[in-house]
Enzyme design. Structure first.
Site, PDB file in Angstrom:
ATOM      1  CD  GLU A   1      -2.406  -2.023   0.674  1.00 32.86           C
ATOM      2  OE1 GLU A   1      -3.448  -2.510   0.217  1.00 32.86           O
ATOM      3  OE2 GLU A   1      -1.438  -2.747   0.970  1.00 32.86           O
TER       4      GLU A   1
ATOM      5  NE  ARG B   1      -2.801  -6.348   2.211  1.00 31.94           N
ATOM      6  CZ  ARG B   1      -3.766  -5.582   2.756  1.00 31.94           C
ATOM      7  NH1 ARG B   1      -3.792  -5.388   4.064  1.00 31.94           N
ATOM      8  NH2 ARG B   1      -4.678  -5.020   1.995  1.00 31.94           N
TER       9      ARG B   1
ATOM     10  CD  GLN C   1     -21.570   8.062   2.016  1.00 26.26           C
ATOM     11  OE1 GLN C   1     -22.309   8.586   2.832  1.00 26.26           O
ATOM     12  NE2 GLN C   1     -22.003   7.661   0.843  1.00 26.26           N
TER      13      GLN C   1
END
Length: 829
Positions: A260, A310, A437
Site C-alpha cells: 500500500e 502484506r 463514508q
C-alpha cells in the site's frame, strides 16, 4: 519466465550476493529453511476430504459445510501454530479504537468527549467479531516507533506500558471458541488475532516522517527524511520489538505491512528508493529491508507465532514492482519465515480505485491467482479487496486463486457475516456497500470509524440493539412515516427492542432515495441495503412486532385520528430545490428525480445545474446509460474486465506497477454519445466536498469519459424560450464571459428541501409527539450515513424523557484524535 527459470534466477541472486565484498552485508539473505512447520498448499483439492491440509487437522474426518465447503475448510498452519477453523481473515482497517500516544497535557487542552486511551472499546469490538465466527483477525495498523506514526501521536507499540493495554484485547478474543465447518463444537478452535505493524514512512502526516530516500508523497504535507544505515537497523529492531511485545500481550501473530505504499514498500521500488548503499540499487538490495524484518522477527518470536506479510502484488503506480520482483520477494519472504502472504493492491497515492463501491466484487483475485499458479511459494496466499459476500469468497477459493480470503469492511457492516454464512443464512447478511463514508472517510479526519449500514460498528460499548430489551411497561405504539434509510433504521430498531411499530409510505416500495442511488453506475451495491432492510421487515412482521402500509399517504388529519399512537416519527425525506432562474419552468428542465427515478428521456446535450454528490451521480448515470438500457444493474452484473480496461490496469501484470502503457490513447476511444456541462455557482474545483476517499474517483471517471465539461463561478441569467441556458462566468471579476449553452435538457441538482409539512403544520396537541429524522430533519446532500445513524440512535432512546422534539439529534462525541486533527487542520491553513 517459466517457474524453473525463475527459481534459477532467484537461486543465482541469493548465491551471488553472499560472495565477495557483499558477504557480510548480505548474509541475512541466506535464508533459513522454515518450510518444515508450514503444510504445503500448492496442490489443494476442491473437496475437503481429499485435501492434505484438512487431513492433517485431526485424525477424524471433519464434517463438510453444505453451503460454502471451501470457505469453511480448516487450514492447518503446522504443529507449532495449529489450525484455522475457516479460510476467512478479518483484514486490517483503522477504526480509531487502537489507542493513541497523545500526552496528558495535550489531552487536557483538547477536552475530548471520550479519551480512547485504554483499549476497552477495541477489545469489545474484536470480541464481537470473534463471536461472529471469523478464523483470524488483524488489528488496525500500529506503529513500531514514533517516526512510523500515521499521524501525530497515533497508535504505537514500543513500550511495556503500551503492551499491557493490549492484553485486554487478546483476553477477550481468546475467550471465544470458533466452530469449524458446520458448527460442530467438538472441532472448535480458539479465536485468533494478529497485530498489524505499520510504519507509515513518507505517508506520515507529521514532521518526523522518514523513508528509504528523501521524497515527498503527494498525499502528505511533509517531506520525508532519508534514513541512515544506523537508523535502518534501529527501525528493523523496532519492528522486531513490536512483534515481541505483541506476543507478550497475547497476540497470536503479527501482520507486517509491506504494501500500500508504506515504508517497506517504499524501500522495494526505485520510485522511492534512490539509495546507493546495501539497501538500494538493484532489487535484491532493495528488498533486503523487508526480508531482514521478517527474518529477524521470526528469530525473535519463535515458531509458534503467525507472521503474515502484506506483499504488494499490484502497485498501480509508475515505476512500481515488476512481476519477477514480486515473485523473488515472495519466495524470500517465505524463506525468511513468514506463515502467510497477504495480497496488497495499489499504493494509497495511486489514481486507480481499489476498494470503493465502483470496484467490482473480487476484482483483484486474479493477481493472487497468478502468483499461486506459478508455484514459487508453498505457504498460504490470501486474496483481498472487495470480497464482501460468502459466494465471492467461495468462488475465489474454488477457482484456486488463493488459500484464504480477507474481508475487512464487511465486518463493520455485519460482525456475524461468517456465522451467518456457515449456517446458510446469507439473506440475513447486512452487506458492506463499500461506500467509505463512515469508515475510511472518518479515519482520515481522526474520527472513530463506523458504518453507513451499521451505526453500531466501533460503538459497541455505546450502542446495542438487543431483542425485546425494552421493559413491557415502557413499550410504545410508534408510527413511522417514510420508508427511506432513516425511517427503516428507526422502524427496524424500535420494533426489534420491543416497541409496537407501524410503518407508512406513500410509495409501493421501500428504500426511498436509495432506489435512485442504486441505479447510478458504481453504486449497484445499494441494492443490498434495501434487500437487507426488506428481510428485517419481513422477519419483524412475522413476529408480530411491525405492521407495514405501503402505498399509503398520511395527512395531518389521519394523524389526529390515530389516538393510540404514542410517538410519530416523520421520515418523509426531501424534495429537490428549484433554483430561482428566469425560465426554470421550461419543459426541457428536469429534476434529478425525473432522470434517476422517473425514466424521463434525456437528450444528447445536457447542462447540469449543481455539482454536489447528486450532480455527479446524474452525470455518471447519463454518460453510461443510453435510453435503451435497463438502468438497474446489480453488483453481480458489473464486469471486472470492463473495470480493469477502463482504469488502465494490466490484467496480466506484465508491466511495472501493473499499468497499461498506452492507456491514454485507449481512453479516447470510449467517449460517451452525450455532451454534458456541469455548473456550480461557487468558484473552485467541482466536487470539492465529495467523499474524502472517493471524490477523486467520481471526478476522474467524468474526466476520463471526455464527455463532461466543468464550469465554476457561474451566474445563471436565464433559460430562453428554446430551452437554452444563458450564463455569466466570473461575474464582477473583470474577466466576465457571457455564454449560451445550446442544450436539449437542463437537469437541476441544486440541493434539497425538507419534506416536513407533517411536523411543521401539526396541531399543538401533536407537537410533543412528533420527531423528524433524516432528510425531513435536515436537508443536506442525500446523506444516508447520518439518516441511518439518527434513526437508530433515536429508536434506542425514544423512551428517554430528556429526548424531546427539537433536541433529538443524537450523535457520538468527538475523540481526542478528531479534536487534534481539527486543531492541526486550522493551524496548517
Amino acid at each position: 519466465m517459466t517457474t524453473s527459470a525463475f527459481r534459477h534466477q532467484y537461486s543465482f541472486a541469493k548465491n551471488i550476493h553472499t560472495m565477495g565484498t557483499f558477504q557480510s552485508t548480505l548474509r541475512s539473505l541466506s535464508f533459513g529453511n522454515t518450510k518444515q512447520y508450514i503444510t504445503p498448499l500448492s496442490s489443494l483439492a476442491t473437496t475437503p476430504s481429499s485435501s492434505p491440509v484438512s487431513s492433517e487437522c485431526h485424525t477424524t474426518v471433519r464434517e463438510t459445510n453444505p453451503y460454502f465447503p471451501r470457505l469453511f475448510e480448516p487450514l492447518h498452519l503446522g504443529s507449532d501454530i495449529g489450525t484455522l477453523p475457516n479460510r476467512v481473515i478479518m483484514g486490517s482497517m483503522h477504526t480509531g479504537l487502537e489507542g493513541h500516544s497523545i500526552p496528558n497535557f495535550l489531552m487536557s487542552f483538547l477536552k475530548p468527549d471520550h479519551k480512547h486511551k485504554d483499549l476497552s472499546a477495541m477489545a469489545v469490538y474484536f470480541e464481537q467479531r470473534a463471536r461472529g465466527g471469523v478464523g483470524l483477525m488483524v488489528t488496525g495498523g500500529i506503529s513500531p516507533n514514533r517516526q512510523g506514526w500515521v499521524g501525530p501521536f497515533a497508535a504505537k507499540l514500543s513500550t511495556h506500558d503500551e503492551m499491557i493495554m493490549h492484553k485486554s484485547v487478546t483476553e477477550r478474543v481468546h475467550s471465544v471458541l470458533i466452530p469449524s465447518s458446520y458448527g460442530n463444537d467438538k472441532d472448535s478452535e480458539r479465536a485468533r488475532i494478529c497485530l498489524q505493524i505499520l510504519h507509515a514512512g513518507r505517508y506520515a502526516h507529521h514532521p518526523f516522517a522518514v523513508s528509504a530516500s528523501s521524497t515527498k508523497s503527494p498525499i502528505s504535507s511533509f517531506k520525508a527524511r532519508e534514513l541512515s544505515l544506523g537508523e535502518i537497523q534501529s527501525t528493523i529492531q523496532d519492528f522486531v520489538n513490536c512483534a515481541v511485545l505483541a506476543k507478550e500481550a497475547g497476540y497470536d501473530g503479527v501482520e507486517i505491512m509491506g504494501s500500500e505504499g508504506y515504508l517497506i514498500n517504499q524501500f522495494l521500488v526505485s520510485r522511492t528508493n534512490r539509495r546507493k548503499d546495501m539497501y538500494g540499487g538493484d532489487f535484491i538490495n532493495r528488498m533486503k529491508f523487508a526480508v531482514d524484518i521478517v527474518r529477524e522477527t521470526r528469530q525473535a518470536v519463535g515458531k509458534d507465532f503467525i507472521i503474515i506479510f502484506r506483499l504488494s502484488m499490484l502497485d498501480l503506480v509508475e515505476d512500481g514492482s515488476s512481476w519477477d520482483e514480486i515473485k523473488i520477494l515472495a519466495q524470500a519472504i517465505e524463506d525468511a519465515g513468514a506463515t502467510i502472504i497477504n495480497t496488497g493492491i495499489g499504493w494509497h497515492e495511486a489514481r486507480i480505485p481499489t476498494i470503493a463501491t465502483s470496484v467490482p466484487r473480487g476484482s483483484f483475485a486474479w493477481v493472487t491467482k497468478k502468483l499461486k499458479e506459478e508455484n514459487v511459494v508453498s505457504i498460504p496466499l490470501c486474496a483481498t479487496n472487495r470480497v464482501n459476500a460468502p459466494d465471492v469468497g467461495e468462488s475465489i477459493l474454488v477457482d484456486h486463486c488463493a488459500d484464504l480470503v480477507s474481508m475487512a469492511r464487511p465486518f463493520l457492516a455485519d460482525p456475524n457475516i461468517v456465522k451467518k454464512s456457515r449456517e446458510g443464512r446469507v439473506e440475513e447478511i447486512n452487506t458492506c456497500i463499500a461506500c467509505n463514508q463512515a469508515c475510511l472517510d472518518h479515519a482520515f479526519v481522526g474520527k472513530t470509524a463506523s458504518c453507513l449500514v451499521n451505526p453500531l460498528a466501533c460503538h459497541e460499548t455505546e450502542l446495542s440493539i438487543d431483542a425485546d430489551s425494552v421493559p413491557g411497561d415502557e413499550r410504545l405504539n410508534i408510527a413511522v412515516v417514510g420508508s427511506g434509510p432513516a425511517g427503516l433504521a428507526f422502524a427496524t430498531t424500535a420494533a426489534t427492542i420491543g416497541h409496537r411499530v407501524t410503518l407508512y409510505d406513500k410509495s409501493n416500495q421501500i428504500g426511498g432515495q436509495f432506489n435512485m442511488a442504486k441505479r447510478v453506475p458504481g453504486k449497484e451495491e445499494f441494492h443490498e441495503t434495501i434487500r437487507y432492510f426488506q428481510w428485517q421487515l419481513d422477519k419483524l412482521k412475522r413476529q408480530g412486532k411491525l405492521v407495514v402500509h405501503l402505498g399509503t399517504e398520511l395527512s395531518i388529519k389521519d394523524m389526529e385520528s390515530k389516538h393510540n399512537v404514542d410517538k410519530w416519527i416523520i421520515a418523509t425525506g426531501v424534495t429537490p430545490r428549484t433554483p430561482s432562474i428566469p425560465g426554470i419552468k421550461h419543459p426541457n428542465v428536469l429534476s434529478y428525480i425525473d432522470v434517476l427515478r422517473n425514466n424521463v428521456k434525456v437528450g444528447k446535450k445536457v447542462a447540469i445545474i449543481g455539482a454536489g454528490g447528486i450532480g455527479f451521480d446524474v452525470a455518471e448515470y447519463l454518460i453510461h446509460h443510453e435510453d435503451n438500457d435497463n438502468h438497474d444493474k446489480t453488483a453481480q452484473d458489473v464486469d471486472v474486465h470492463d473495470f480493469l480496461r477502463e482504469w488502465g490496469i494490466d490484467n496480466q501484470n506484465n508491466t511495472r506497477g501493473g499499468l497499461l502503457i498506452h492507456h491514454d490513447e485507449e481512453k479516447q476511444k470510449n467517449i460517451s454519445a452525450r455532451k454534458i456541462t456541469m455548473l456550480q455557482r461557487k468558484k473552485g474545483k467541482l466536487g470539492k466536498n465529495l467523499g474524502k476517499t472517493t471524490g477523486w474517483i467520481h471526478r476522474a471517471t467524468l474526466a476520463k469519459s471526455g464527455a463532461v465539461e466543468m464550469l465554476d463561478a457561474v451566474t445563471y441569467e436565464k433559460i430562453d424560450q428554446d430551452g437554452n441556458l444563458h450564463i455569466i462566468l466570473n461575474k464582477g471579476t473583470g474577466k466576465e464571459e457571457k455564454k449560451m449553452l445550446e442544450v436539449d435538457n437542463i437537469v437541476t441538482c441544486a440541493g434539497q428541501e425538507s419534506l416536513d409539512d407533517l411536523q411543521k403544520f401539526a396541531p399543538e396537541n401533536l407537537t410533543d409527539k412528533i420527531y423528524t429524522i433524516g432528510g425531513a430533519h435536515e436537508a443536506l446532500e442525500l446523506d444516508a450515513k447520518c439518516a441511518i445513524d439518527m434513526g437508530t440512535r433515536l429508536a434506542l432512546k425514544i423512551t428517554d424523557n430528556t429526548i424531546v422534539p427539537g433536541k433529538h439529534k443524537l450523535q457520538s462525541g468527538s475523540g481526542p484524535e478528531e479534536k487534534l486533527y481539527n486543531m492541526l487542520a486550522k493551524f496548517m491553513k
